[in-house]
Design a protein around this motif. Structure first.
Motif, PDB file in Angstrom:
ATOM      1  N   ILE A 523       0.837  -1.206   0.000  1.00 21.05           N
ATOM      2  CA  ILE A 523       0.000   0.000   0.000  1.00 21.05           C
ATOM      3  C   ILE A 523       0.869   1.252   0.000  1.00 21.05           C
ATOM      4  O   ILE A 523       0.582   2.227  -0.717  1.00 21.05           O
ATOM      5  CB  ILE A 523      -0.935   0.006   1.219  1.00 21.05           C
ATOM      6  CG1 ILE A 523      -1.851  -1.215   1.186  1.00 21.05           C
ATOM      7  CG2 ILE A 523      -1.762   1.278   1.265  1.00 21.05           C
ATOM      8  CD1 ILE A 523      -2.830  -1.219   0.054  1.00 21.05           C
ATOM      9  N   ALA A 524       1.951   1.248   0.779  1.00 22.77           N
ATOM     10  CA  ALA A 524       2.833   2.414   0.845  1.00 22.77           C
ATOM     11  C   ALA A 524       3.479   2.702  -0.508  1.00 22.77           C
ATOM     12  O   ALA A 524       3.615   3.863  -0.907  1.00 22.77           O
ATOM     13  CB  ALA A 524       3.905   2.202   1.917  1.00 22.77           C
ATOM     14  N   GLN A 552      -2.393  11.274 -17.567  1.00 14.78           N
ATOM     15  CA  GLN A 552      -2.245  11.428 -16.127  1.00 14.78           C
ATOM     16  C   GLN A 552      -3.550  11.133 -15.400  1.00 14.78           C
ATOM     17  O   GLN A 552      -3.554  10.546 -14.315  1.00 14.78           O
ATOM     18  CB  GLN A 552      -1.751  12.832 -15.794  1.00 14.78           C
ATOM     19  CG  GLN A 552      -0.276  13.029 -16.109  1.00 14.78           C
ATOM     20  CD  GLN A 552       0.253  14.337 -15.566  1.00 14.78           C
ATOM     21  OE1 GLN A 552      -0.512  15.253 -15.290  1.00 14.78           O
ATOM     22  NE2 GLN A 552       1.557  14.437 -15.424  1.00 14.78           N
ATOM     23  N   CYS A 553      -4.669  11.566 -15.978  1.00 18.41           N
ATOM     24  CA  CYS A 553      -5.976  11.246 -15.386  1.00 18.41           C
ATOM     25  C   CYS A 553      -6.200   9.737 -15.367  1.00 18.41           C
ATOM     26  O   CYS A 553      -6.703   9.189 -14.373  1.00 18.41           O
ATOM     27  CB  CYS A 553      -7.095  11.937 -16.157  1.00 18.41           C
ATOM     28  SG  CYS A 553      -7.194  13.720 -15.911  1.00 18.41           S
ATOM     29  N   CYS A 554      -5.825   9.060 -16.447  1.00 23.10           N
ATOM     30  CA  CYS A 554      -5.965   7.607 -16.498  1.00 23.10           C
ATOM     31  C   CYS A 554      -5.090   6.940 -15.441  1.00 23.10           C
ATOM     32  O   CYS A 554      -5.532   6.010 -14.742  1.00 23.10           O
ATOM     33  CB  CYS A 554      -5.604   7.093 -17.888  1.00 23.10           C
ATOM     34  SG  CYS A 554      -6.769   7.572 -19.180  1.00 23.10           S
ATOM     35  N   LEU A 555      -3.848   7.403 -15.326  1.00 23.03           N
ATOM     36  CA  LEU A 555      -2.954   6.835 -14.320  1.00 23.03           C
ATOM     37  C   LEU A 555      -3.479   7.079 -12.913  1.00 23.03           C
ATOM     38  O   LEU A 555      -3.440   6.189 -12.050  1.00 23.03           O
ATOM     39  CB  LEU A 555      -1.553   7.434 -14.469  1.00 23.03           C
ATOM     40  CG  LEU A 555      -0.728   6.962 -15.667  1.00 23.03           C
ATOM     41  CD1 LEU A 555       0.565   7.753 -15.769  1.00 23.03           C
ATOM     42  CD2 LEU A 555      -0.418   5.474 -15.541  1.00 23.03           C
ATOM     43  N   PHE A 559      -4.385   4.042 -10.370  1.00 21.54           N
ATOM     44  CA  PHE A 559      -3.757   3.892  -9.059  1.00 21.54           C
ATOM     45  C   PHE A 559      -4.789   3.924  -7.946  1.00 21.54           C
ATOM     46  O   PHE A 559      -4.652   3.228  -6.932  1.00 21.54           O
ATOM     47  CB  PHE A 559      -2.708   4.988  -8.841  1.00 21.54           C
ATOM     48  CG  PHE A 559      -1.362   4.645  -9.411  1.00 21.54           C
ATOM     49  CD1 PHE A 559      -0.621   3.610  -8.871  1.00 21.54           C
ATOM     50  CD2 PHE A 559      -0.820   5.352 -10.465  1.00 21.54           C
ATOM     51  CE1 PHE A 559       0.623   3.277  -9.384  1.00 21.54           C
ATOM     52  CE2 PHE A 559       0.412   5.033 -10.999  1.00 21.54           C
ATOM     53  CZ  PHE A 559       1.136   3.992 -10.451  1.00 21.54           C
ATOM     54  N   TRP A 560      -5.832   4.746  -8.107  1.00 20.84           N
ATOM     55  CA  TRP A 560      -6.891   4.795  -7.095  1.00 20.84           C
ATOM     56  C   TRP A 560      -7.604   3.454  -7.016  1.00 20.84           C
ATOM     57  O   TRP A 560      -7.844   2.927  -5.916  1.00 20.84           O
ATOM     58  CB  TRP A 560      -7.877   5.903  -7.433  1.00 20.84           C
ATOM     59  CG  TRP A 560      -8.977   6.041  -6.431  1.00 20.84           C
ATOM     60  CD1 TRP A 560      -8.958   6.754  -5.261  1.00 20.84           C
ATOM     61  CD2 TRP A 560     -10.284   5.434  -6.501  1.00 20.84           C
ATOM     62  NE1 TRP A 560     -10.155   6.625  -4.605  1.00 20.84           N
ATOM     63  CE2 TRP A 560     -10.988   5.824  -5.329  1.00 20.84           C
ATOM     64  CE3 TRP A 560     -10.913   4.615  -7.427  1.00 20.84           C
ATOM     65  CZ2 TRP A 560     -12.297   5.415  -5.080  1.00 20.84           C
ATOM     66  CZ3 TRP A 560     -12.218   4.198  -7.180  1.00 20.84           C
ATOM     67  CH2 TRP A 560     -12.894   4.605  -6.020  1.00 20.84           C
ATOM     68  N   CYS A 561      -7.958   2.894  -8.160  1.00 23.57           N
ATOM     69  CA  CYS A 561      -8.627   1.589  -8.184  1.00 23.57           C
ATOM     70  C   CYS A 561      -7.716   0.503  -7.617  1.00 23.57           C
ATOM     71  O   CYS A 561      -8.162  -0.362  -6.839  1.00 23.57           O
ATOM     72  CB  CYS A 561      -9.042   1.237  -9.611  1.00 23.57           C
ATOM     73  SG  CYS A 561     -10.309   2.311 -10.313  1.00 23.57           S
ATOM     74  N   LEU A 562      -6.432   0.554  -8.008  1.00 27.51           N
ATOM     75  CA  LEU A 562      -5.485  -0.453  -7.524  1.00 27.51           C
ATOM     76  C   LEU A 562      -5.326  -0.377  -6.010  1.00 27.51           C
ATOM     77  O   LEU A 562      -5.322  -1.406  -5.315  1.00 27.51           O
ATOM     78  CB  LEU A 562      -4.133  -0.258  -8.212  1.00 27.51           C
ATOM     79  CG  LEU A 562      -3.007  -1.206  -7.784  1.00 27.51           C
ATOM     80  CD1 LEU A 562      -3.377  -2.647  -8.116  1.00 27.51           C
ATOM     81  CD2 LEU A 562      -1.695  -0.822  -8.460  1.00 27.51           C
TER      82      LEU A 562
END
Length: 717
Positions: A523-524, A552-555, A559-562
């Motif tokens: 997580i970190a 960048q929006c896609c990334l 990352f939020w979903c991941l």
């Protein structure tokens, strides 16, 4: 039945996700015969903590937080520091504020003019030449003027010599202290911007300047302060309101605790309290935004103050715009509609959530120590946050004063080079760049430690994120062990061993520190990547095109979903660790397979419960937020008199709201972890037992019944 008609939980598909649990007469809940797991990760984690402590000690030796609290003059001396010649000189004065319009202000984070510490700001217009003429008649004019000079000698120098020696400003004008700095005392006269009732003034060099030029220079300083010491005003607000902030957070803690206790007895009724309370708080926000919008529409501001010209940050100016409050009102209306629609369409699932909450209330009632655990988590998180902030401040203020060449006109090839103020006037740079200054720039150094300070900042942030996630993981594993002990007790509470939470906490620390560190490390790392992405987005904002912004929006979304997916998997892995004592990877795999073998049951369980608990968090944060808003805006004089000297009332307000939400989240997370643990144990129970007299279910009958109604296949297993 052919393959296409086969239900989701058929044996052929279960094989893809491992074999179901089998009946074990010796299994009575969390196993006690364990061994240490993920030892390598445990050793790495402990070494990182030792390095973190060493970094904090080294930063404490080299850093000086006073450098962030006091303004610094051109010689690197603090203004207002006790025990120094500047003890009574708390305000920073700029010799020529008009030079702050130079583009080098933001490039070098320094206004290209001499800065000294003074005890008060000028109160009138006066040029050096005018003062010399008046000095022959009345020496008191020099006594007033020399407060803003570096020398106390008689004013016999010419303007040309004065500029070369840089001893005094060529002119002073009415100013007042703002952020411990002298800024022009602007006012309005018939709607026109003036200073000291003048729209133009002499600059002391034979030129005439307008108030507009001075305003632009003040805005240049504002940009510099935003880039260099914006946190000063926020720090002042915290210093003024810390007592009231603690009171607000204490009330939030008591309110959260009260809700948790009431959930045990009136879960169904309390849900309606959550629902009506959240809808009411959002409705109050809509009403307040509408009132502010109408007030600004009917009574537009006609008085131009220091805050209106940009010396205060632009954020505050937004609150003076009708569009801001209209936007807030629209956003709150959308949220209100979404909440109401979710309550309508999830009304049947909410019934399941209430049953789960009641079951969780029983578990918490039999293990009451779990209600105290959030306080321990809060203390540990507070220690980590404080250590991180203190270390970051000491790192940022490490080093010795570094001086840079600053050219007022911006046409010097030596600009921004390091210099020595003691011998600067005798060097070739002073001859090659007439008018150049050797001013204090920042604190730094050339030692190995100073060269790696940016790396230390990154390490400080990363270990902080790792520790924060480890503390959360430790709490989840300890709570899961306690609630699993409750679930697998056939005769409750007789079969529940003593101190289940203490036992589960001891097992997690003794045997599974490495596994918890492994999960929190993942997580970190994800959070660190997100921070790096935001940093790059901030640094490259002006050079971005449409494609790069889209990527960048896609990334950011990925990352939020991941992060949320990993957090969900980690929670279930910690439950498996608490029950079986296996390593992180094996536990994560077992949890994932168990959930996938029962995917239909997952769809009707704890996610709706999280929504109900989320309403509770919003109610706590919103209630405390409304009270804090009324208090900090002086609207509760009958109850208590709030602070009157705040730069931004929204600084303590947002702190109280965010802190209240985090406190409520900490307490309600006990229920969330309880529900998730009971659900995992329930799935294990269905696979291990069949409900017969020889292999009875451990689950309570109301919970079993609600799952049978939602999933008829449960009865057929």
């Amino acid at each position: 039945m052919n393959d296409t008609e086969k239900p989701a939980d058929t044996p052929s598909e279960e094989k893809d996700f491992g074999d179901p649990r089998t009946y074990d007469p010796d299994f009575k809940g969390p196993v006690s015969n364990r061994s240490c797991t993920d030892v390598l990760c445990c050793m790495i984690f402990l070494l990182c903590i030792v390095g973190y402590i060493v970094l904090g000690l080294v930063a404490w030796v080299h850093g000086d937080p006073r450098r962030a609290a006091y303004p610094t003059d051109s010689q690197g001396h603090f203004c207002g520091q006790k025990g120094t010649p500047n003890e009574n000189k708390t305000i920073l004065f700029y010799f020529n504020l008009l030079r702050c319009t130079s583009p080098s202000v933001l490039l070098n984070l320094q206004c290209p003019t001499t800065q000294i510490c003074v005890s008060k700001c000028p109160e009138k217009f006066l040029t050096y030449v005018e003062m010399q003429l008046l000095y022959t008649k009345d020496k008191s004019h020099w006594e007033d003027y020399r407060q803003f000079c570096k020398t106390t000698a008689k004013p016999v120098k010419s303007v040309t010599q004065l500029l070369l020696d840089d001893d005094c400003p060529t002119a002073i004008f009415p100013s007042k202290p703002f952020l411990q700095r002298c800024f022009p005392d602007f006012s309005t006269k018939n709607g026109t911007l003036t200073i000291g009732s003048k729209m133009v003034f002499q600059d002391g060099n034979g030129g005439t300047r307008s108030v507009i030029e001075l305003r632009d220079a003040a805005n240049g300083i504002n940009k510099l302060l935003d880039a260099k010491s914006l946190g000063l005003k926020v720090f002042e607000d915290y210093a003024t309101t810390w007592y009231w902030i603690l009171i607000g957070l204490t009330i939030a803690m008591v309110l959260s605790w009260t809700f948790l206790i009431l959930l045990r007895f009136i879960a169904g009724c309390l849900f309606w309290v959550f629902m009506i309370g959240v809808i009411g708080i959002i409705g109050y926000g809509i009403w307040h935004c509408y009132q502010q919008y109408i007030n600004l529409q009917e009574h537009p501001s006609s008085v131009l103050t220091i805050y209106d010209i940009g010396i205060q940050t632009n954020i505050s100016m937004y609150f003076e715009l009708q569009q801001t409050w209209f936007t807030f009102m629209i956003i709150l209306c959308i949220i209100e509609v979404i909440v109401i629609l979710m309550l309508i369409f999830l009304r049947n699932r909410i019934r399941v959530a209430i049953i789960l909450l009641k079951e969780g209330s029983k578990a918490i009632g039999y293990v009451p120590s779990t209600l105290v655990y959030p306080a321990l988590t809060f203390i540990l998180l507070s220690i980590c946050i404080c250590y991180w902030v203190v270390t970051a401040v000491f790192l940022a203020t490490s080093g010795v004063p570094v001086y840079k060449v600053i050219a007022p006109e911006g046409h010097c090839i030596h600009e921004n080079q390091t210099c020595d103020p003691e011998i600067f006037n005798t060097t070739e740079i002073a001859k090659a760049c007439p008018g150049a200054l050797c001013n204090f720039a920042f604190y730094g150094g050339k030692s190995l430690y100073h060269q790696y300070i940016p790396t230390f900042h990154v390490y400080n942030l990363f270990v902080f994120l790792w520790l924060i996630n480890f503390i959360v993981a430790l709490g989840q594993c300890a709570l899961a062990g306690a609630f699993a002990t409750y679930y697998w007790a056939m005769k409750k509470p007789d079969d529940i061993p003593r101190y289940p939470l203490f036992t589960a906490f001891g097992r997690a620390i003794r045997y599974h520190t490495g596994s918890l560190a492994f999960g929190s490390l993942i997580i970190a790392l994800i959070q660190m990547f997100k921070i790096v992405l935001e940093y790059l987005d901030h640094r490259l904002k002006r050079t971005q095109n449409t494609l790069s912004k889209f990527l960048q929006c896609c990334l950011r979304c990925c990352f939020w979903c991941l992060e949320n997916a990993i957090k969900f998997l980690n929670r279930n892995a910690y439950i498996m660790i608490a029950i079986y004592g296996r390593n992180f990877c094996r536990s994560a795999k077992d949890a994932f397979n168990l959930l996938m073998r029962n995917v239909l049951k997952v769809a009707v369980t704890d996610e709706v419960t999280y929504f109900v608990l989320f309403l509770g968090k919003i109610l706590v944060a919103g209630s405390i937020g409304v009270l804090a808003f009324l208090f900090f805006t002086q609207r509760l004089p009958v109850i208590a008199q709030g602070p009157t000297s705040l730069n931004y009332y929204w600084v303590p307000l947002l702190t109280v709201i965010l802190g209240s939400y985090l406190i409520a989240h900490g307490f309600f997370s006990v229920y969330a972890m309880c529900v998730e643990t009971i659900f995992i144990c329930f799935l294990e129970d269905l696979e291990r037992n069949d409900g017969s007299a020889a292999r009875p279910y451990y689950v309570s009958q109301p919970l079993l019944k609600i799952f049978q109604e939602e999933n008829p296949q449960t009865e057929q297993q």
